[in-house]
Design a protein around this motif. Structure first.
Motif, PDB file in Angstrom:
ATOM      1  N   GLN A   3       0.808  -1.257  -0.141  1.00  0.00           N
ATOM      2  CA  GLN A   3      -0.078  -0.188   0.016  1.00  0.00           C
ATOM      3  C   GLN A   3       1.018   1.316  -0.109  1.00  0.00           C
ATOM      4  O   GLN A   3       0.514   2.425  -0.267  1.00  0.00           O
ATOM      5  N   GLY A   4       2.078   1.216   0.533  1.00  0.00           N
ATOM      6  CA  GLY A   4       2.873   2.394   0.385  1.00  0.00           C
ATOM      7  C   GLY A   4       3.353   2.856  -1.003  1.00  0.00           C
ATOM      8  O   GLY A   4       3.613   3.800  -1.063  1.00  0.00           O
ATOM      9  N   LYS A   5       3.235   1.937  -1.889  1.00  0.00           N
ATOM     10  CA  LYS A   5       3.413   2.312  -3.337  1.00  0.00           C
ATOM     11  C   LYS A   5       2.414   2.492  -4.042  1.00  0.00           C
ATOM     12  O   LYS A   5       2.462   3.551  -5.269  1.00  0.00           O
ATOM     13  N   ALA A   6       1.018   2.220  -3.831  1.00  0.00           N
ATOM     14  CA  ALA A   6      -0.208   2.573  -4.285  1.00  0.00           C
ATOM     15  C   ALA A   6      -1.389   2.304  -3.388  1.00  0.00           C
ATOM     16  O   ALA A   6      -1.618   1.172  -3.229  1.00  0.00           O
ATOM     17  N   ALA A  37      -9.279   8.735  -0.961  1.00  0.00           N
ATOM     18  CA  ALA A  37     -10.079   9.062  -2.199  1.00  0.00           C
ATOM     19  C   ALA A  37      -9.629  10.415  -2.653  1.00  0.00           C
ATOM     20  O   ALA A  37      -9.353  10.687  -3.660  1.00  0.00           O
ATOM     21  N   ALA A  38      -9.738  11.358  -1.751  1.00  0.00           N
ATOM     22  CA  ALA A  38      -9.599  12.718  -1.952  1.00  0.00           C
ATOM     23  C   ALA A  38      -7.964  13.051  -2.334  1.00  0.00           C
ATOM     24  O   ALA A  38      -7.959  13.994  -3.098  1.00  0.00           O
ATOM     25  N   ARG A  39      -7.140  12.103  -1.668  1.00  0.00           N
ATOM     26  CA  ARG A  39      -5.683  12.340  -1.967  1.00  0.00           C
ATOM     27  C   ARG A  39      -5.027  11.753  -3.315  1.00  0.00           C
ATOM     28  O   ARG A  39      -4.099  12.151  -4.030  1.00  0.00           O
ATOM     29  N   ASP A  40      -5.801  10.621  -3.639  1.00  0.00           N
ATOM     30  CA  ASP A  40      -5.336   9.713  -4.691  1.00  0.00           C
ATOM     31  C   ASP A  40      -6.399   9.244  -5.752  1.00  0.00           C
ATOM     32  O   ASP A  40      -7.266   8.593  -5.369  1.00  0.00           O
ATOM     33  N   PRO A  41      -6.224   9.833  -6.787  1.00  0.00           N
ATOM     34  CA  PRO A  41      -7.197   9.494  -7.959  1.00  0.00           C
ATOM     35  C   PRO A  41      -7.466   7.971  -8.104  1.00  0.00           C
ATOM     36  O   PRO A  41      -8.767   7.577  -8.357  1.00  0.00           O
ATOM     37  N   MET A  42      -6.519   7.351  -8.146  1.00  0.00           N
ATOM     38  CA  MET A  42      -6.590   6.004  -8.570  1.00  0.00           C
ATOM     39  C   MET A  42      -7.640   5.232  -7.321  1.00  0.00           C
ATOM     40  O   MET A  42      -8.478   4.349  -7.768  1.00  0.00           O
ATOM     41  N   THR A  43      -7.203   5.567  -6.166  1.00  0.00           N
ATOM     42  CA  THR A  43      -7.951   5.116  -4.924  1.00  0.00           C
ATOM     43  C   THR A  43      -9.648   5.385  -5.158  1.00  0.00           C
ATOM     44  O   THR A  43     -10.379   4.595  -4.890  1.00  0.00           O
ATOM     45  N   ASN A  96      -4.947  -1.428  -1.278  1.00  0.00           N
ATOM     46  CA  ASN A  96      -5.442  -1.868  -0.256  1.00  0.00           C
ATOM     47  C   ASN A  96      -6.941  -2.512  -0.378  1.00  0.00           C
ATOM     48  O   ASN A  96      -7.172  -3.596  -0.006  1.00  0.00           O
ATOM     49  N   LEU A  97      -7.541  -1.729  -1.292  1.00  0.00           N
ATOM     50  CA  LEU A  97      -8.864  -2.227  -1.773  1.00  0.00           C
ATOM     51  C   LEU A  97      -8.906  -3.670  -2.383  1.00  0.00           C
ATOM     52  O   LEU A  97      -9.870  -4.350  -2.210  1.00  0.00           O
ATOM     53  N   ALA A 148      -0.316  -1.598 -13.327  1.00  0.00           N
ATOM     54  CA  ALA A 148       0.366  -1.170 -14.843  1.00  0.00           C
ATOM     55  C   ALA A 148       1.708  -0.561 -14.543  1.00  0.00           C
ATOM     56  O   ALA A 148       2.697  -0.747 -15.133  1.00  0.00           O
ATOM     57  N   PRO A 149       1.750   0.726 -13.615  1.00  0.00           N
ATOM     58  CA  PRO A 149       2.906   1.234 -13.455  1.00  0.00           C
ATOM     59  C   PRO A 149       4.205   0.603 -12.878  1.00  0.00           C
ATOM     60  O   PRO A 149       5.345   0.830 -12.990  1.00  0.00           O
ATOM     61  N   PHE A 150       4.022  -0.935 -12.585  1.00  0.00           N
ATOM     62  CA  PHE A 150       4.942  -1.705 -11.766  1.00  0.00           C
ATOM     63  C   PHE A 150       5.278  -2.734 -12.665  1.00  0.00           C
ATOM     64  O   PHE A 150       6.072  -3.577 -12.644  1.00  0.00           O
TER      65      PHE A 150
END
Length: 374
Positions: A112-115, A333-339, A119-120, A151-153
């Motif tokens: 989760q520290g990477k993305a 969700a407010a901080r991370d668009p993918m989340t 978590n979800l 994908a980024p990984f």
């Protein structure tokens, strides 16, 4: 295809240096070989965070490796390396991304520290049950969102099964009110850790093989791992008295098989199909294993371990955990668009599941007890 760092690990000593050196050595990969042909034999390394032959997780990781090897008649051979044998437990994603290993078996919230969205894909607190998460991945938006997150990984995720609803954990004191959470030292994974932290607990994440020693030594006051089958196998009943069930944070947590995307893409089509089929087969077997063995172990717990006191979190504690869960998810969700994308899809499906289950599994379970006099 439809089928589908709150975490901080303290690497110490020569093992960490060796792992770092190995990863660095593979960072600049030579161009991959041309697509394999039928006569080619491919050898992959597989890494996991689980101790070797751990019930449910380690055994089914080995089952996947053996199945791919057998189904391909040895044309794709997978050799399994358990926790610490090739890389430290929480460096599985790094190893697969760097091609130090070509495949991994783990749980996505370990990274989760990477993305944060990862978590979800393991579990949303108070979210989808095992069969519902499977449905969202296989038939809904889940698999596509999972692949987009990874994908980024440069890795592809495959669903590798589910433990079913987990246990809330082993505690050395009762949790009767929200006040009892304050100051608690607890080993807990995923979003549940952040929820507990915001309610006043001091949370840590130790690798699976270190949970029992941490609880036994008093380094933590409480620890969650999985559910009766694995918890008893790992000896947690020796270190704590109160066993809280069910888990608020893992109602149906998934396991994953991660494959280096570049390595996967140069396989022949039949070998790709074998990898997919083996993952699907192991996913089904994993849930069956957990369902059967949790049921059998739980049935014998009271007689074998009379000191265990089974508890359920009170409604007031659940309300507080639920309110904080919503706050944590909305903040992420407010901080991370993918989340935000993943949470919106998962939340929408969860709402529909709740409406359906009010007229399906919930009354069916009540009616079963009534009809059979249980």
């Amino acid at each position: 295809m439809k089928r589908r760092d709150f975490l901080t690990t303290a690497a110490t000593g020569g093992g960490a240096a060796a792992a770092a050196a190995s990863l660095a050595a593979t960072a600049a990969l030579a161009p991959l070989a041309a697509p394999a042909v039928a006569k080619d034999r491919v050898e992959w390394k597989m890494v996991t965070p689980w101790p070797r032959n751990s019930p449910g997780v380690g055994i089914n990781a080995q089952r996947f490796a053996d199945m791919v090897t057998a189904m391909s008649d040895g044309r794709l051979t997978i050799t399994l390396y358990s926790a610490g044998e090739l890389v430290p437990p929480f460096e599985v994603l790094d190893a697969v991304q760097s091609d130090l290993a070509q495949v991994g078996h783990a749980a996505s919230y370990y990274w989760q520290g990477k993305a944060p969205a990862l978590n979800l894909f393991t579990s949303m607190p108070f979210g989808l049950m095992a069969w519902e998460l499977d449905a969202w991945l296989a038939c809904g938006d889940g698999q596509a969102l999972w692949e987009e997150t990874y994908a980024p990984f440069g890795v592809l995720p495959f669903y590798a099964g589910n433990s079913g609803v987990q246990a809330g954990g082993w505690f050395n004191k009762e949790i009767n009110t929200v006040e009892d959470i304050k100051g608690l030292k607890m080993r807990i994974a995923g979003l549940g850790a952040e929820v507990m932290r915001r309610l006043g607990a001091a949370t840590v994440l130790t690798p699976p093989g270190e949970i029992m020693p941490a609880l036994m030594s008093g380094a933590v006051d409480a620890a969650e791992w999985v559910s009766p089958w694995l918890d008893i196998a790992f000896g947690l009943q020796k270190a704590a008295r109160y066993y809280y069930m069910p888990a608020f944070h893992e109602p149906g947590p998934s396991l994953e098989i991660l494959v280096n995307k570049a390595r996967y893409e140069i396989l022949t089509d039949d070998l790709k199909a074998i990898v997919r089929a083996a993952a699907q087969a192991v996913a089904g077997r994993t849930l069956a294993d957990f369902t059967y063995n949790n049921t059998m172990v739980f049935a014998e717990m009271a007689e074998k371990y009379p000191s265990i006191e089974i508890r359920t979190f009170s409604d007031d504690v659940i309300r507080a955990l639920g309110a904080m869960t919503r706050t944590v998810l909305e903040d992420m969700a407010a901080r991370d668009p993918m989340t935000a994308k993943v949470y919106a899809s998962m939340r929408a499906f969860t709402e529909r599941c709740v409406r359906y289950q009010d007229h399906a599994d919930l009354p069916a379970l009540r009616q079963r007890k009534l009809a059979l006099g249980l």
